[in-house]
Write an enzyme that holds these catalytic residues in place. Sequence first.
Site, PDB file in Angstrom:
ATOM      1  CB  SER A   1      -2.546  -5.082   8.864  1.00 17.50           C
ATOM      2  OG  SER A   1      -3.543  -4.931   7.878  1.00 17.50           O
TER       3      SER A   1
ATOM      4  CE1 TYR B   1      -1.444  -9.862   6.785  1.00  8.26           C
ATOM      5  CE2 TYR B   1      -3.361  -8.525   6.224  1.00  8.26           C
ATOM      6  CZ  TYR B   1      -2.006  -8.628   6.488  1.00  8.26           C
ATOM      7  OH  TYR B   1      -1.218  -7.501   6.466  1.00  8.26           O
TER       8      TYR B   1
HETATM    9  C1  8X3 Z   1      -2.932  -4.932   4.405  1.00  5.80           C
HETATM   10  C2  8X3 Z   1      -4.266  -4.320   4.514  1.00  5.80           C
HETATM   11  O1  8X3 Z   1      -6.675  -4.462   3.720  1.00  5.80           O
HETATM   12  O2  8X3 Z   1      -5.116  -5.934   2.639  1.00  5.80           O
HETATM   13  O3  8X3 Z   1      -2.359  -5.241   5.619  1.00  5.80           O
HETATM   14  O4  8X3 Z   1      -5.811  -6.372   4.869  1.00  5.80           O
HETATM   15  S1  8X3 Z   1      -5.491  -5.329   3.924  1.00  5.80           S
END
Ligand code: 8X3
Length: 246
Positions: free
Chosen positions: A130, A143
């Site tokens: 990502s 995340y």
């Molecule tokens: C998804 C992109 O911008 O939501 O992996 O982190 S973001």
Amino acid sequence: MTRTAVVTGASSGIGAATARHLARLGFHVLCVARRVDRIEALAQEIGGTAVECDVTLPGDVDALAEAVGGRLDILVNNAGGALGLEPVSDADLDAWEQMYQVNVLGTARVTKAVLPALLAAEGAVVFVTSTAADAGYEGGAGYCGAKAAERALVQSMRLELFDQPVRVCEISPGMVHTEEFSLTRFGGDAERAESVYEGVPDPLSADDVADAIAYVATRPPHVNIDRLTIRPRAQAAQHKVHRVTG
Ligand code: 8X3
């Protein structure tokens, strides 16, 4: 000989779209996920095989490796996702643990288990990371950290395997409007999930990313696409998003 691909997280979104793309290119696709009803329907649609597997469970991953057998042309490590957007001061560390379990440890576990089969086939592994791995953003520590750790897997493995017959590739998507990513992140809050894409003329679709994954995965054996970053035109950078208001 029919070429074989494994796609994890194949029950929806980018994973399901990638399974369809690879099947159209002639691959026999092992559709891997926990939700067996979904992967069975997908496997039937594309002439593939459903493999029920929770990548956080070593026994499930052993069974997946067994189902793969001695040769594997493509592994797409797509299983993963985000949980929550709280600042660190309010972080739910159980959610962080879950993100690390799936995005990092699950990905490493699957890759480790099928690496001998990838080497035997002069194959390729594609990690779906990502743009969250590029830098932290507010509320993203868990995340962003998990995706950065997944990127570290890619970087280390490419170095470790530099003289081996396998390609190690990364796709790094930005804003992709799938049916579940934001819904999962916000615990089923549909309104909040939709607000992520509000006014954005054209976020990426799962198909856009699947197309890029299929491109990267199907280059000739000597061509390694190290990392492909893919964003919608409306997203010049993580915080620079064009939104049409009013
Ligand atoms: C998804 C992109 O911008 O939501 O992996 O982190 S973001």
